[in-house]
Design a protein around this motif. Structure first.
Motif, mmCIF file in Angstrom:
data_model
loop_
_atom_site.group_PDB
_atom_site.id
_atom_site.type_symbol
_atom_site.label_atom_id
_atom_site.label_comp_id
_atom_site.label_asym_id
_atom_site.label_seq_id
_atom_site.Cartn_x
_atom_site.Cartn_y
_atom_site.Cartn_z
ATOM 1 N N HIS A 13 0.865 -1.189 0.000
ATOM 2 C CA HIS A 13 0.000 0.000 0.000
ATOM 3 C C HIS A 13 0.898 1.235 0.000
ATOM 4 C CE1 HIS A 13 -3.892 -1.961 0.693
ATOM 5 N NE2 HIS A 13 -3.266 -2.743 1.552
ATOM 6 N N ASP A 14 0.476 2.277 -0.699
ATOM 7 C CA ASP A 14 1.209 3.551 -0.745
ATOM 8 C C ASP A 14 0.593 4.516 0.251
ATOM 9 O OD1 ASP A 14 2.087 2.293 -3.024
ATOM 10 O OD2 ASP A 14 1.660 3.958 -4.365
ATOM 11 N N TYR A 15 1.442 5.308 0.889
ATOM 12 C CA TYR A 15 0.989 6.368 1.781
ATOM 13 C C TYR A 15 1.658 7.665 1.349
ATOM 14 C CZ TYR A 15 -0.562 2.611 4.842
ATOM 15 O OH TYR A 15 -1.178 1.504 5.344
ATOM 16 N N ARG A 16 0.897 8.746 1.311
ATOM 17 C CA ARG A 16 1.418 10.061 0.938
ATOM 18 C C ARG A 16 1.478 10.959 2.166
ATOM 19 N NH1 ARG A 16 -2.121 11.404 -4.425
ATOM 20 N NH2 ARG A 16 -1.586 9.521 -5.573
ATOM 21 N N LEU A 17 2.445 11.856 2.160
ATOM 22 C CA LEU A 17 2.608 12.811 3.250
ATOM 23 C C LEU A 17 1.368 13.695 3.331
ATOM 24 C CD1 LEU A 17 4.439 14.124 5.391
ATOM 25 C CD2 LEU A 17 5.285 15.597 3.576
ATOM 26 N N TYR A 18 0.778 13.779 4.519
ATOM 27 C CA TYR A 18 -0.410 14.604 4.717
ATOM 28 C C TYR A 18 -0.077 15.856 5.521
ATOM 29 C CZ TYR A 18 -5.007 16.042 6.445
ATOM 30 O OH TYR A 18 -6.120 16.766 6.767
ATOM 31 N N TRP A 27 0.718 10.369 7.563
ATOM 32 C CA TRP A 27 0.698 9.876 6.189
ATOM 33 C C TRP A 27 -0.661 9.228 5.943
ATOM 34 C CZ3 TRP A 27 5.460 10.334 3.591
ATOM 35 C CH2 TRP A 27 6.548 10.640 4.397
ATOM 36 N N LEU A 28 -1.315 9.539 4.828
ATOM 37 C CA LEU A 28 -2.606 8.949 4.482
ATOM 38 C C LEU A 28 -2.438 7.966 3.334
ATOM 39 C CD1 LEU A 28 -4.971 12.047 4.577
ATOM 40 C CD2 LEU A 28 -4.575 10.358 6.363
ATOM 41 N N CYS A 29 -3.254 6.916 3.351
ATOM 42 C CA CYS A 29 -3.257 5.957 2.247
ATOM 43 C C CYS A 29 -3.579 6.697 0.958
ATOM 44 C CB CYS A 29 -4.297 4.866 2.517
ATOM 45 S SG CYS A 29 -4.458 3.676 1.175
ATOM 46 N N SER A 30 -2.914 6.327 -0.127
ATOM 47 C CA SER A 30 -3.132 7.030 -1.394
ATOM 48 C C SER A 30 -4.561 6.878 -1.906
ATOM 49 C CB SER A 30 -2.144 6.556 -2.457
ATOM 50 O OG SER A 30 -2.312 5.185 -2.694
ATOM 51 N N HIS A 31 -5.301 5.876 -1.418
ATOM 52 C CA HIS A 31 -6.711 5.737 -1.806
ATOM 53 C C HIS A 31 -7.616 6.721 -1.060
ATOM 54 C CE1 HIS A 31 -5.679 2.165 -4.030
ATOM 55 N NE2 HIS A 31 -6.904 2.137 -4.490
ATOM 56 N N TYR A 32 -7.067 7.503 -0.165
ATOM 57 C CA TYR A 32 -7.849 8.558 0.485
ATOM 58 C C TYR A 32 -8.146 9.676 -0.516
ATOM 59 C CZ TYR A 32 -9.212 12.335 3.571
ATOM 60 O OH TYR A 32 -9.900 13.359 4.166
ATOM 61 N N GLU A 38 -17.256 8.354 -0.181
ATOM 62 C CA GLU A 38 -17.652 7.117 0.490
ATOM 63 C C GLU A 38 -16.660 5.986 0.252
ATOM 64 O OE1 GLU A 38 -20.040 7.280 -3.373
ATOM 65 O OE2 GLU A 38 -19.597 8.673 -1.750
ATOM 66 N N PHE A 39 -15.802 6.100 -0.759
ATOM 67 C CA PHE A 39 -14.817 5.056 -1.051
ATOM 68 C C PHE A 39 -13.414 5.390 -0.564
ATOM 69 C CE2 PHE A 39 -17.993 4.520 -4.514
ATOM 70 C CZ PHE A 39 -18.495 3.308 -4.069
ATOM 71 N N ARG A 40 -13.243 6.518 0.117
ATOM 72 C CA ARG A 40 -11.923 6.906 0.608
ATOM 73 C C ARG A 40 -11.428 5.945 1.686
ATOM 74 N NH1 ARG A 40 -12.212 13.465 1.230
ATOM 75 N NH2 ARG A 40 -12.125 13.886 -0.997
ATOM 76 N N CYS A 41 -10.152 5.597 1.608
ATOM 77 C CA CYS A 41 -9.547 4.717 2.611
ATOM 78 C C CYS A 41 -9.129 5.560 3.808
ATOM 79 C CB CYS A 41 -8.335 3.998 2.023
ATOM 80 S SG CYS A 41 -7.580 2.842 3.166
ATOM 81 N N LYS A 42 -9.488 5.137 5.004
ATOM 82 C CA LYS A 42 -9.205 5.888 6.226
ATOM 83 C C LYS A 42 -7.928 5.434 6.930
ATOM 84 C CE LYS A 42 -13.151 8.096 6.066
ATOM 85 N NZ LYS A 42 -13.312 8.963 4.966
ATOM 86 N N ASN A 43 -7.216 4.460 6.364
ATOM 87 C CA ASN A 43 -5.988 3.977 6.979
ATOM 88 C C ASN A 43 -4.924 5.059 6.926
ATOM 89 O OD1 ASN A 43 -3.236 2.471 6.793
ATOM 90 N ND2 ASN A 43 -4.672 1.032 7.714
#
Length: 83
Positions: A13-18, A27-32, A38-43
């Motif tokens: 999984h990719d995480y981007r600097l928030y 860092w938030l999951c890139s699917h955020y 409603e489909f945003r990843c909260k990890n």
């Protein structure tokens, strides 16, 4: 990993600097960052020094790509998984 746009890779999984805060970095999951809320990843991952706290669970499957790791640097960290 780049200097301008740093990224964390964990379990494919990719995480981007928030946000950078005093004492920690979030860092938030890139699917955020997808359009439909409603489909945003909260990890997310919160780092403090060489400790990474993984919070939440993913709502999607990882997309492993071998070419992702080609130009990245690796670091030894302690990973703490929190529900």
């Amino acid at each position: 990993m780049g200097i301008k746009n740093p990224k964390i890779m964990l379990d494919d999984h990719d995480y981007r600097l928030y946000r950078k805060l005093p004492g920690k970095t979030v860092w938030l999951c890139s699917h955020y960052y997808i359009n439909e809320k409603e489909f945003r990843c909260k990890n997310r991952i919160e780092t403090s020094g060489r400790v990474a706290y993984v919070k939440g669970i993913h709502n999607h499957q990882p997309r492993p790509r071998k070419d992702k790791y080609k130009n990245m640097l690796s670091q030894m960290v302690t990973i703490v998984r929190q529900p």
